[in-house]
Design a protein around this motif. Structure first.
Motif, PDB file in Angstrom:
ATOM      1  N   LEU A   1       0.985  -1.096   0.058  1.00  0.00           N
ATOM      2  CA  LEU A   1       0.014  -0.140  -0.006  1.00  0.00           C
ATOM      3  C   LEU A   1       0.878   1.219  -0.102  1.00  0.00           C
ATOM      4  CD1 LEU A   1      -3.269   0.738   0.170  1.00  0.00           C
ATOM      5  CD2 LEU A   1      -2.456   0.831   2.531  1.00  0.00           C
ATOM      6  N   ALA A   2       0.704   2.195  -0.966  1.00  0.00           N
ATOM      7  CA  ALA A   2       1.477   3.483  -1.015  1.00  0.00           C
ATOM      8  C   ALA A   2       0.679   4.521  -1.424  1.00  0.00           C
ATOM      9  CB  ALA A   2       2.797   3.180  -1.922  1.00  0.00           C
ATOM     10  N   TYR A   3       1.293   5.779  -0.820  1.00  0.00           N
ATOM     11  CA  TYR A   3       0.388   6.968  -1.035  1.00  0.00           C
ATOM     12  C   TYR A   3       1.442   7.807  -2.107  1.00  0.00           C
ATOM     13  CZ  TYR A   3      -1.630  11.413  -0.513  1.00  0.00           C
ATOM     14  OH  TYR A   3      -2.148  12.711  -0.810  1.00  0.00           O
ATOM     15  N   ASN A   4       0.795   7.990  -3.277  1.00  0.00           N
ATOM     16  CA  ASN A   4       1.949   8.856  -4.011  1.00  0.00           C
ATOM     17  C   ASN A   4       1.427  10.500  -3.835  1.00  0.00           C
ATOM     18  OD1 ASN A   4       3.302  10.174  -6.152  1.00  0.00           O
ATOM     19  ND2 ASN A   4       2.616   8.762  -7.709  1.00  0.00           N
ATOM     20  N   PRO A   5       2.657  10.859  -3.100  1.00  0.00           N
ATOM     21  CA  PRO A   5       2.240  12.442  -2.884  1.00  0.00           C
ATOM     22  C   PRO A   5       2.416  13.465  -3.982  1.00  0.00           C
ATOM     23  CG  PRO A   5       4.435  11.678  -2.086  1.00  0.00           C
ATOM     24  CD  PRO A   5       3.866  10.565  -2.643  1.00  0.00           C
ATOM     25  N   ALA A   6       2.690  12.838  -5.229  1.00  0.00           N
ATOM     26  CA  ALA A   6       2.477  13.652  -6.361  1.00  0.00           C
ATOM     27  C   ALA A   6       1.324  13.763  -6.901  1.00  0.00           C
ATOM     28  CB  ALA A   6       3.953  13.118  -7.232  1.00  0.00           C
ATOM     29  N   THR A   7       0.689  12.831  -6.868  1.00  0.00           N
ATOM     30  CA  THR A   7      -1.032  12.702  -7.230  1.00  0.00           C
ATOM     31  C   THR A   7      -1.918  12.486  -6.410  1.00  0.00           C
ATOM     32  OG1 THR A   7      -0.712  10.530  -7.318  1.00  0.00           O
ATOM     33  CG2 THR A   7       0.167  11.478  -9.314  1.00  0.00           C
ATOM     34  N   GLY A   8      -1.698  12.407  -5.081  1.00  0.00           N
ATOM     35  CA  GLY A   8      -2.557  12.260  -4.026  1.00  0.00           C
ATOM     36  C   GLY A   8      -3.411  10.925  -4.260  1.00  0.00           C
ATOM     37  N   GLU A   9      -2.844   9.916  -4.803  1.00  0.00           N
ATOM     38  CA  GLU A   9      -3.465   8.664  -5.061  1.00  0.00           C
ATOM     39  C   GLU A   9      -3.062   7.482  -4.238  1.00  0.00           C
ATOM     40  OE1 GLU A   9      -4.952   9.148  -9.787  1.00  0.00           O
ATOM     41  OE2 GLU A   9      -2.898   8.520  -9.193  1.00  0.00           O
ATOM     42  N   LEU A  10      -3.770   6.752  -3.897  1.00  0.00           N
ATOM     43  CA  LEU A  10      -3.584   5.547  -3.049  1.00  0.00           C
ATOM     44  C   LEU A  10      -3.343   4.260  -4.045  1.00  0.00           C
ATOM     45  CD1 LEU A  10      -3.531   4.552  -0.051  1.00  0.00           C
ATOM     46  CD2 LEU A  10      -5.671   3.715  -0.348  1.00  0.00           C
ATOM     47  N   TRP A  11      -2.182   3.856  -4.186  1.00  0.00           N
ATOM     48  CA  TRP A  11      -1.999   2.445  -5.036  1.00  0.00           C
ATOM     49  C   TRP A  11      -1.577   1.070  -3.911  1.00  0.00           C
ATOM     50  CZ3 TRP A  11      -0.553   2.272 -10.043  1.00  0.00           C
ATOM     51  CH2 TRP A  11      -1.105   3.590 -10.981  1.00  0.00           C
ATOM     52  N   GLU A  12      -1.806   0.149  -4.631  1.00  0.00           N
ATOM     53  CA  GLU A  12      -2.007  -1.081  -3.921  1.00  0.00           C
ATOM     54  C   GLU A  12      -1.179  -2.275  -4.813  1.00  0.00           C
ATOM     55  OE1 GLU A  12      -4.266  -3.671  -4.686  1.00  0.00           O
ATOM     56  OE2 GLU A  12      -4.885  -4.790  -3.261  1.00  0.00           O
ATOM     57  N   SER A  13      -0.661  -3.188  -3.888  1.00  0.00           N
ATOM     58  CA  SER A  13      -0.164  -4.417  -4.562  1.00  0.00           C
ATOM     59  C   SER A  13      -0.739  -5.608  -3.754  1.00  0.00           C
ATOM     60  CB  SER A  13       1.177  -4.479  -4.618  1.00  0.00           C
ATOM     61  OG  SER A  13       1.808  -4.454  -3.357  1.00  0.00           O
ATOM     62  N   GLU A  14      -1.177  -6.511  -4.846  1.00  0.00           N
ATOM     63  CA  GLU A  14      -1.694  -7.735  -3.899  1.00  0.00           C
ATOM     64  C   GLU A  14      -1.286  -9.119  -4.648  1.00  0.00           C
ATOM     65  OE1 GLU A  14      -6.026  -6.438  -4.539  1.00  0.00           O
ATOM     66  OE2 GLU A  14      -6.316  -8.579  -5.056  1.00  0.00           O
ATOM     67  N   PHE A  15      -1.374 -10.046  -3.801  1.00  0.00           N
ATOM     68  CA  PHE A  15      -1.083 -11.471  -4.318  1.00  0.00           C
ATOM     69  C   PHE A  15      -2.408 -11.709  -4.907  1.00  0.00           C
ATOM     70  CE2 PHE A  15       2.727 -13.957  -2.577  1.00  0.00           C
ATOM     71  CZ  PHE A  15       3.282 -13.112  -2.407  1.00  0.00           C
ATOM     72  N   GLY A  16      -2.582 -12.293  -6.210  1.00  0.00           N
ATOM     73  CA  GLY A  16      -3.680 -12.859  -6.448  1.00  0.00           C
ATOM     74  C   GLY A  16      -3.688 -14.305  -6.318  1.00  0.00           C
ATOM     75  N   PRO A  17      -4.349 -15.366  -7.200  1.00  0.00           N
ATOM     76  CA  PRO A  17      -4.173 -16.741  -7.178  1.00  0.00           C
ATOM     77  C   PRO A  17      -3.060 -17.187  -7.929  1.00  0.00           C
ATOM     78  CG  PRO A  17      -6.007 -16.122  -8.535  1.00  0.00           C
ATOM     79  CD  PRO A  17      -5.512 -14.855  -8.176  1.00  0.00           C
ATOM     80  N   ARG A  18      -3.083 -18.267  -8.743  1.00  0.00           N
ATOM     81  CA  ARG A  18      -1.994 -18.773  -9.472  1.00  0.00           C
ATOM     82  C   ARG A  18      -2.030 -17.639 -10.698  1.00  0.00           C
ATOM     83  NH1 ARG A  18      -3.076 -23.674 -11.752  1.00  0.00           N
ATOM     84  NH2 ARG A  18      -1.089 -23.594 -12.516  1.00  0.00           N
ATOM     85  N   GLY A  19      -0.747 -16.852 -10.733  1.00  0.00           N
ATOM     86  CA  GLY A  19      -1.047 -15.731 -11.570  1.00  0.00           C
ATOM     87  C   GLY A  19      -2.024 -14.693 -11.063  1.00  0.00           C
ATOM     88  N   GLY A  20      -2.018 -13.586 -11.757  1.00  0.00           N
ATOM     89  CA  GLY A  20      -3.404 -12.494 -11.026  1.00  0.00           C
ATOM     90  C   GLY A  20      -2.745 -11.981 -10.187  1.00  0.00           C
ATOM     91  N   ASP A  21      -1.342 -11.716  -9.988  1.00  0.00           N
ATOM     92  CA  ASP A  21      -0.965 -10.719  -8.941  1.00  0.00           C
ATOM     93  C   ASP A  21      -1.170  -9.458  -9.572  1.00  0.00           C
ATOM     94  OD1 ASP A  21       0.000 -12.634  -7.335  1.00  0.00           O
ATOM     95  OD2 ASP A  21       2.025 -12.653  -8.225  1.00  0.00           O
ATOM     96  N   GLU A  22      -1.460  -8.149  -8.680  1.00  0.00           N
ATOM     97  CA  GLU A  22      -1.824  -7.164  -9.390  1.00  0.00           C
ATOM     98  C   GLU A  22      -1.173  -5.968  -8.618  1.00  0.00           C
ATOM     99  OE1 GLU A  22      -6.089  -6.828  -8.703  1.00  0.00           O
ATOM    100  OE2 GLU A  22      -6.701  -8.692 -10.103  1.00  0.00           O
TER     101      GLU A  22
END
Lengths: 420, 420
Positions: free
Chosen positions: A268-289
């Protein structure tokens, strides 16, 4: 609404975008918690360092700051130095000179530390300099049944130099109580009951606390808007509901929820240059996002994923499903196994201004150029891959350097700077 | 950072994306405030109505609610009915039955109403139901020099049925003081000193007030981060600086600023489905824009625009300039002359769920399909163009219908619903 994007169009887009590598489906019993369904990557011995490498824009330098067991989250103290969580349940202090205090900080509650459970993300209160409040996510044990656990967020007061956290209390306990036995009947060969907690936390500049909550390998619960499974929450520093949350006042909706449809959001990351929240997640087999998190967004799980289920079943949807937001980046199969992510600020490493850095367990540290609105573009540079580490956390320190944590039993805190 | 997008690439992209119609440059003296440099579109007589039309997804119905002089902004009251500003300086009440109170609400300050100056946007405090606080932007007269004006935001208390606003006070006064004479030397044939105030305002769900501020036809001031020219501000309901604003604590920066590089931002909308702020603005000749507003974003004016300056000079930059965010949509030449915009919620007009509606002075009401992250896609449908109106404001009422204001001396409040 756009009627022109029908299902045929969606499928052809997906076919263009992705090539699925056919893979043998592991035959897993649904209630067998033992073998992890995702191929694991245990990581290599790190070695002594320091190391000098070249990135696309010039030399970079990496050195070990401290050796820790399964370090998971790191924050930087206003007085210099840092606090680091170890997934095995310990909170550690490294001072401004980079010296690790050999004695962990006591006062944390007992927690569930089987498998990938344990102590997770850490964040400092926006007024930490004066109130010294530290927040941490962890796997909480059901006081009535030690085989059952859920995600919780504790906070406590830590005074500089102290070896004990004071006034420890939970400000949030998720309802994702779930245990080894008896397991409910679940589809698709989902993994064990000691997995998929989420647990990454951060404060945004407005002082709201964001908390990621995994699906506990019980994905059928995620699309229930009243449950805490597979959600990102937004709450006040007291764990209360901000009035501006998207589902406040709607029957059958948990008002702490900011977004839904997540599997195991570990970054989970906040980008101070845009004010947006970003996220990374484990998907199932493949499907990481990697997702750009919008207020009230539904990111699809368990109905929609780019990946395949652990038992080899194709997921129900692919892309462009009405009401679901597709990931900005999707990986695999094979899985990337993403760690945390951050957006590089400033010019301490020339050429990296604004870039997205994404840890991974199998592909090193990924660096993406970004465009003017913070979207990753093109093919990433894979850094530090030759070290064979599981890169769990990536955070930028106040001095502009990058700190990295390796998710290994013989793990480490490392510092990355521009080389010479 | 992305080094691959050099200036040559930027120019070739721009050449692909835009075709500039060569146009004769009007020879305007820089200090001549009289002739508006942008071709105006005065609008046609509306007629009686009601009207029935067909949109792409089915019939729509339009009817006149009230006739007003230059209506500019509208808000809906919790007890039913609405308040509407008239640019000429009046605040009007329409009750829940659609009956216009013939008597304006008194108590507003004297204001500058020459040209496009006057009373502008309106917003209700998030707790209006209990505190009855109304916020309005307007062109404030310099008490020391009646030819000089600036943008200000007042607020006052309005009790249902009252004919007077109580406790009126300015919560914000911009520093864009500027007058008819002597005008400073300015480039590019910029327009008169009674223009480009901005003045659209809204509260987001977290209770922050956003205020747009135009460049006052003095674009050279916009890239000064300490000035109020060409900015969007974020402030508390008391006009104070929220701690999370992007430039808080930075020397030489106005801490109320949320984004910069705007020319005349007359539209502002919050999309509840994504949590994003969107804006529409008048550019110079051509160069009208719709922007997704990011925290700390710089939208380029006066250095970068898709349009041409009023004196026919090509603007300095086109697209892909480092540190500047390009518009999501750009129009003209010829100019679209955009009004306000909104994102349609719910299903009261079938097929419009999530769509972006954008008023214009010359091209009717534009309806864009949007994708799952709220981005407009494809070619818009041009609705109501045959009525020849200058569509200034577009807002969705609590009952799901759309209210429209026409920016004309014989203007109107209209209500748009699904037809039969």
């Amino acid at each position: 609404m756009d009627r022109r994007l029908g299902s045929g169009f969606a499928v052809s887009l997906a076919a263009l975008a992705l090539t699925f590598a056919p893979a043998a489906a592991p035959a897993l019993a649904q209630d067998d918690p033992a073998p992890p369904a995702r191929p694991t990557f245990s990581g290599s011995d790190l070695g002594e360092g320091p190391w000098d490498f070249y990135s696309e824009y010039g030399p970079i330098h990496l050195e070990v700051v401290a050796r820790l067991e399964r370090p998971w989250g790191i924050v930087f103290l206003p007085e210099g130095g840092m606090l680091v969580t170890e997934r095995v349940g310990r909170l550690r202090h490294i001072d401004a000179n980079g010296t690790l205090d050999p004695e962990p900080i006591a006062g944390l509650p007992a927690m569930y530390t089987f498998g990938i459970a344990g102590l997770k993300g850490i964040a400092l209160h926006p007024d930490f300099a004066t109130n010294r409040l530290v927040y941490m996510a962890y796997s909480k044990i059901d006081p009535m049944d030690a085989t059952v656990s859920s995600l919780a967020v504790m906070r406590g007061r830590w005074d500089a130099g102290s070896h004990e956290l004071a006034d420890v209390e939970d400000i949030f306990v998720a309802d994702t109580w779930y245990g080894a036995a008896p397991l409910p009947e679940r589809c698709c060969g989902q993994g064990p009951a000691f997995g998929s907690y989420g647990g990454r936390i951060l404060f945004d500049p407005d002082g709201y606390l964001f908390v990621t909550s995994g699906d506990r390998n019980y994905g059928e619960m995620v699309q229930d808007p009243a449950s805490h499974y597979g959600k990102i929450f937004r709450m006040t520093d007291e764990g209360e509901v901000p009035e501006g949350n998207p589902w406040v006042g709607l029957d059958g909706h948990e008002p702490l929820v900011w977004s839904t449809g997540h599997r195991n959001p570990l970054g989970l990351a906040y980008n101070p240059a845009t004010g947006e929240l970003w996220e990374s997640e484990f998907g199932p087999r493949g499907g990481d996002e990697v997702n750009r998190i919008l207020r009230g967004g539904n990111y699809g799980w368990i109905d929609v994923t780019q990946g395949m289920h652990y038992n080899g079943e194709q997921a129900e949807g692919i892309r462009n499903v009405d009401g679901m937001i597709d990931p900005v980046l999707a990986f695999g199969p094979p899985s990337l196994n993403p760690g945390n992510l951050t957006f590089f600020q400033g010019d301490t490493i020339p050429g990296w201004e604004g870039d997205m850095l994404l840890g991974s367990f199998s592909e090193g540290l990924l660096r993406y150029d970004t465009d003017q609105v913070g979207m990753p573009i093109g093919v990433p540079e894979h850094l530090l891959k030759q070290l064979g580490q599981r890169w769990r956390d990536v955070q930028q320190a106040p001095d502009g350097s990058i700190y990295l944590l390796t998710d290994q039993t013989t793990g480490a805190v490392l510092r990355l700077t521009a080389g010479e």
